[in-house]
Design a protein around this motif. Structure first.
Motif, PDB file in Angstrom:
ATOM      1  N   SER A 186       0.814  -1.223   0.000  1.00  0.00           N
ATOM      2  CA  SER A 186       0.000   0.000   0.000  1.00  0.00           C
ATOM      3  C   SER A 186       0.838   1.259   0.000  1.00  0.00           C
ATOM      4  O   SER A 186       0.365   2.328  -0.399  1.00  0.00           O
ATOM      5  CB  SER A 186      -0.930   0.000   1.223  1.00  0.00           C
ATOM      6  OG  SER A 186      -1.810  -1.092   1.190  1.00  0.00           O
ATOM      7  N   ASP A 187       2.100   1.154   0.463  1.00  0.00           N
ATOM      8  CA  ASP A 187       2.963   2.330   0.506  1.00  0.00           C
ATOM      9  C   ASP A 187       3.708   2.550  -0.804  1.00  0.00           C
ATOM     10  O   ASP A 187       4.442   3.527  -0.944  1.00  0.00           O
ATOM     11  CB  ASP A 187       4.003   2.177   1.629  1.00  0.00           C
ATOM     12  CG  ASP A 187       3.359   2.167   3.001  1.00  0.00           C
ATOM     13  OD1 ASP A 187       2.262   2.745   3.119  1.00  0.00           O
ATOM     14  OD2 ASP A 187       3.937   1.589   3.926  1.00  0.00           O
ATOM     15  N   ARG A 188       3.562   1.657  -1.759  1.00  0.00           N
ATOM     16  CA  ARG A 188       4.362   1.724  -2.976  1.00  0.00           C
ATOM     17  C   ARG A 188       3.561   2.312  -4.135  1.00  0.00           C
ATOM     18  O   ARG A 188       2.332   2.213  -4.169  1.00  0.00           O
ATOM     19  CB  ARG A 188       4.867   0.329  -3.355  1.00  0.00           C
ATOM     20  CG  ARG A 188       5.783  -0.291  -2.293  1.00  0.00           C
ATOM     21  CD  ARG A 188       6.190  -1.695  -2.692  1.00  0.00           C
ATOM     22  NE  ARG A 188       7.015  -2.328  -1.674  1.00  0.00           N
ATOM     23  CZ  ARG A 188       8.333  -2.258  -1.637  1.00  0.00           C
ATOM     24  NH1 ARG A 188       8.972  -1.581  -2.571  1.00  0.00           N
ATOM     25  NH2 ARG A 188       9.013  -2.857  -0.689  1.00  0.00           N
ATOM     26  N   PRO A 189       4.266   2.902  -5.111  1.00  0.00           N
ATOM     27  CA  PRO A 189       3.570   3.398  -6.302  1.00  0.00           C
ATOM     28  C   PRO A 189       2.883   2.255  -7.046  1.00  0.00           C
ATOM     29  O   PRO A 189       3.244   1.082  -6.893  1.00  0.00           O
ATOM     30  CB  PRO A 189       4.710   3.995  -7.150  1.00  0.00           C
ATOM     31  CG  PRO A 189       5.811   4.270  -6.182  1.00  0.00           C
ATOM     32  CD  PRO A 189       5.696   3.232  -5.114  1.00  0.00           C
ATOM     33  N   TYR A 238      -3.319   8.100   5.840  1.00  0.00           N
ATOM     34  CA  TYR A 238      -2.374   7.639   4.823  1.00  0.00           C
ATOM     35  C   TYR A 238      -1.790   6.308   5.278  1.00  0.00           C
ATOM     36  O   TYR A 238      -1.844   5.961   6.462  1.00  0.00           O
ATOM     37  CB  TYR A 238      -1.274   8.672   4.565  1.00  0.00           C
ATOM     38  CG  TYR A 238      -0.329   8.910   5.728  1.00  0.00           C
ATOM     39  CD1 TYR A 238       0.871   8.205   5.837  1.00  0.00           C
ATOM     40  CD2 TYR A 238      -0.635   9.853   6.705  1.00  0.00           C
ATOM     41  CE1 TYR A 238       1.740   8.428   6.903  1.00  0.00           C
ATOM     42  CE2 TYR A 238       0.230  10.088   7.775  1.00  0.00           C
ATOM     43  CZ  TYR A 238       1.416   9.365   7.856  1.00  0.00           C
ATOM     44  OH  TYR A 238       2.275   9.571   8.905  1.00  0.00           O
ATOM     45  N   GLU A 239      -1.273   5.542   4.318  1.00  0.00           N
ATOM     46  CA  GLU A 239      -0.749   4.208   4.595  1.00  0.00           C
ATOM     47  C   GLU A 239       0.758   4.263   4.753  1.00  0.00           C
ATOM     48  O   GLU A 239       1.456   4.863   3.925  1.00  0.00           O
ATOM     49  CB  GLU A 239      -1.104   3.236   3.459  1.00  0.00           C
ATOM     50  CG  GLU A 239      -2.596   3.108   3.200  1.00  0.00           C
ATOM     51  CD  GLU A 239      -3.339   2.567   4.412  1.00  0.00           C
ATOM     52  OE1 GLU A 239      -2.846   1.605   5.013  1.00  0.00           O
ATOM     53  OE2 GLU A 239      -4.402   3.116   4.755  1.00  0.00           O
ATOM     54  N   HIS A 240       1.255   3.629   5.825  1.00  0.00           N
ATOM     55  CA  HIS A 240       2.704   3.615   6.074  1.00  0.00           C
ATOM     56  C   HIS A 240       3.083   2.317   6.774  1.00  0.00           C
ATOM     57  O   HIS A 240       2.577   2.025   7.858  1.00  0.00           O
ATOM     58  CB  HIS A 240       3.098   4.817   6.942  1.00  0.00           C
ATOM     59  CG  HIS A 240       4.574   4.865   7.266  1.00  0.00           C
ATOM     60  ND1 HIS A 240       5.526   5.061   6.286  1.00  0.00           N
ATOM     61  CD2 HIS A 240       5.248   4.733   8.440  1.00  0.00           C
ATOM     62  CE1 HIS A 240       6.730   5.055   6.858  1.00  0.00           C
ATOM     63  NE2 HIS A 240       6.579   4.842   8.151  1.00  0.00           N
ATOM     64  N   ALA A 293      -1.942   5.684   9.259  1.00  0.00           N
ATOM     65  CA  ALA A 293      -1.577   6.797  10.137  1.00  0.00           C
ATOM     66  C   ALA A 293      -2.391   8.028   9.695  1.00  0.00           C
ATOM     67  O   ALA A 293      -3.116   7.985   8.698  1.00  0.00           O
ATOM     68  CB  ALA A 293      -0.084   7.069  10.064  1.00  0.00           C
ATOM     69  N   PHE A 294      -2.252   9.139  10.450  1.00  0.00           N
ATOM     70  CA  PHE A 294      -3.031  10.332  10.145  1.00  0.00           C
ATOM     71  C   PHE A 294      -2.130  11.558  10.172  1.00  0.00           C
ATOM     72  O   PHE A 294      -1.151  11.616  10.926  1.00  0.00           O
ATOM     73  CB  PHE A 294      -4.179  10.517  11.152  1.00  0.00           C
ATOM     74  CG  PHE A 294      -5.185   9.407  11.116  1.00  0.00           C
ATOM     75  CD1 PHE A 294      -6.279   9.480  10.268  1.00  0.00           C
ATOM     76  CD2 PHE A 294      -5.027   8.273  11.903  1.00  0.00           C
ATOM     77  CE1 PHE A 294      -7.204   8.445  10.215  1.00  0.00           C
ATOM     78  CE2 PHE A 294      -5.944   7.244  11.863  1.00  0.00           C
ATOM     79  CZ  PHE A 294      -7.039   7.341  11.011  1.00  0.00           C
ATOM     80  N   ILE A 295      -2.486  12.532   9.343  1.00  0.00           N
ATOM     81  CA  ILE A 295      -1.752  13.791   9.294  1.00  0.00           C
ATOM     82  C   ILE A 295      -2.764  14.928   9.237  1.00  0.00           C
ATOM     83  O   ILE A 295      -3.833  14.801   8.613  1.00  0.00           O
ATOM     84  CB  ILE A 295      -0.795  13.824   8.079  1.00  0.00           C
ATOM     85  CG1 ILE A 295       0.093  15.067   8.114  1.00  0.00           C
ATOM     86  CG2 ILE A 295      -1.557  13.762   6.768  1.00  0.00           C
ATOM     87  CD1 ILE A 295       1.215  15.044   7.098  1.00  0.00           C
ATOM     88  N   ASP A 296      -2.445  16.042   9.898  1.00  0.00           N
ATOM     89  CA  ASP A 296      -3.341  17.195   9.878  1.00  0.00           C
ATOM     90  C   ASP A 296      -3.389  17.791   8.475  1.00  0.00           C
ATOM     91  O   ASP A 296      -2.365  17.901   7.793  1.00  0.00           O
ATOM     92  CB  ASP A 296      -2.865  18.262  10.865  1.00  0.00           C
ATOM     93  CG  ASP A 296      -3.162  17.870  12.315  1.00  0.00           C
ATOM     94  OD1 ASP A 296      -4.023  17.003  12.514  1.00  0.00           O
ATOM     95  OD2 ASP A 296      -2.517  18.422  13.221  1.00  0.00           O
ATOM     96  N   SER A 297      -4.566  18.186   8.059  1.00  0.00           N
ATOM     97  CA  SER A 297      -4.729  18.745   6.711  1.00  0.00           C
ATOM     98  C   SER A 297      -3.890  20.000   6.517  1.00  0.00           C
ATOM     99  O   SER A 297      -3.457  20.301   5.407  1.00  0.00           O
ATOM    100  CB  SER A 297      -6.201  19.045   6.445  1.00  0.00           C
ATOM    101  OG  SER A 297      -6.697  19.999   7.382  1.00  0.00           O
ATOM    102  N   GLY A 298      -3.652  20.732   7.610  1.00  0.00           N
ATOM    103  CA  GLY A 298      -2.855  21.949   7.483  1.00  0.00           C
ATOM    104  C   GLY A 298      -1.431  21.703   7.059  1.00  0.00           C
ATOM    105  O   GLY A 298      -0.761  22.587   6.516  1.00  0.00           O
TER     106      GLY A 298
END
Length: 370
Positions: A35-38, A267-269, A274-279
């Motif tokens: 899932s983390d790969r192109p 996002y996949e890692h 995992a999660f990241i703030d939209s900002g």
């Protein structure tokens, strides 16, 4: 017709089980972290995993057939034998494509397990039909039991291996997969009788047991090599841990960019979400049915489509600049007008500029104040 008595060589029976286990571990390990790969890399690894799993199904079958001891001499039709191998690889490839390009749910796990289960049965009976000078006779009960056992065990194998993509689950899934291939063969053989025939119905050239042994040894050798390389890669301690994905520290959250504050984007890692703030996200780019998130330094894979991202993040800081892009105007470092369209520039590692289509030009200029 006289029914022939047959026995099995215990050593080759055990060897066939080992081949199935090695193939399962190699194939399931190759798909870890896809899932983390192109997308291009995912397709290549799916091909390799399909060859490992499908080739393992084929090799296990014929290792076990080498251990089948009949009182007559028999041969294999080369064309049908090759077709049986290709069917196994193709069926496994279809299942892996579903698992890695569709949204992974309980339904897709069951569907993939059933597809592989039916493929294992199809490969077995195709391989048996390749026998010359000896005909296999089947019973409806034997065929039905083989199908039920194959589908049930393969669904369990994929549900375990893909339910949680941990090394432990992959190993347990390997045991189920290996046992599924092994059990289906001998369940089917248990419902099979053999009779001698004089008429040949070969499609291609004939293969003797000696030639088949050489082919199976070579395929098993390749599987062993792939198994050892995969095992070393999986079990070897890493000398340096991978650099963590930068996520804003909890004690210093990004400033709210919308009335409701910054939202979380998944996002996949390394096999987890995992999660990241939209900002912290500079731009979002479409990639088929998925998207990539661009931050100041990273490019992250997200399972949302571009339309879903636009819907989930509204109202918020992101605006659509193109059918394939959403941008966060606060990260734009420059803007250039190009006749009836434009370009937004960014000072980021993986994304220098984003196109602005003619239909989106006015909205982008209003957001940027130009």
């Amino acid at each position: 017709m006289q029914i022939l008595d047959f026995t099995h060589n215990p050593m080759l029976v055990f060897a066939s089980l080992l081949v199935a286990m090695m193939a399962g571990f190699t194939g399931l390990s190759l798909t870890k972290g896809l899932s983390d790969r192109p997308i291009a890399q995912r397709k290549i690894l799916i091909v390799l995993a399909s060859i490992a799993l499908g080739g393992g199904i084929w090799s296990m079958h014929f290792v076990a057939m080498l251990g089948l001891q009949l009182p007559i001499l028999f041969y294999y039709d080369a064309a049908i034998t090759l077709i049986s191998a290709l069917v196994a690889i193709l069926v496994v490839g279809c299942a892996l494509l579903i698992l890695h390009f569709w949204k992974r749910t309980r339904g897709t796990l069951v569907l993939s397990g059933v597809i592989v289960g039916l493929g294992v049965v199809a490969m077995h009976y195709l391989g048996m039909s390749a026998m010359e000078l000896c005909q296999a006779l089947y019973t409806p009960a034997g065929i039905t039991l083989a199908i039920i056992a194959s589908c049930g065990l393969n669904v369990a194998a994929f549900a375990i291996a893909y339910g949680k993509r941990s090394q432990r689950n992959i190993i347990v899934g390997t045991l189920f997969f290996g046992f599924a291939v092994f059990a289906v063969h001998f369940v089917a053989i248990g419902g099979t009788s053999f009779v001698a025939v004089d008429v040949r119905s070969e499609v291609g050239p004939l293969i003797s047991n000696e030639v088949m042994a050489i082919g199976v040894v070579l395929s098993s050798f390749v599987l062993c090599g792939a198994f050892l390389l995969t095992g070393v890669t999986v079990l070897a301690p890493s000398g340096k841990p991978p650099a963590p994905v930068p996520v804003p520290a909890p004690e210093q959250p990004p400033a709210p960019l919308a009335p409701h504050g910054a939202q979380q984007i998944p996002y996949e890692h390394e096999g987890r979400t995992a999660f990241i703030d939209s900002g912290a996200v500079v731009a979002i780019r479409a990639e088929g049915h998925y998207t990539y998130l661009y931050t100041a330094t990273d490019k992250l894979f997200c399972v949302w489509s571009i339309s879903e991202a636009e819907k989930r993040l509204a109202p918020g800081p992101f605006i659509r600049t193109h059918r394939s892009y959403l941008i966060n105007p606060s990260h734009v470092s420059g803007f250039k007008r190009l006749k009836d369209n434009g370009v937004c520039h960014f000072e980021t590692t993986n994304l220098a500029k984003v196109p602005v289509s003619r239909s989106r030009l006015k909205d982008v200029r209003d957001a940027l104040g130009v």
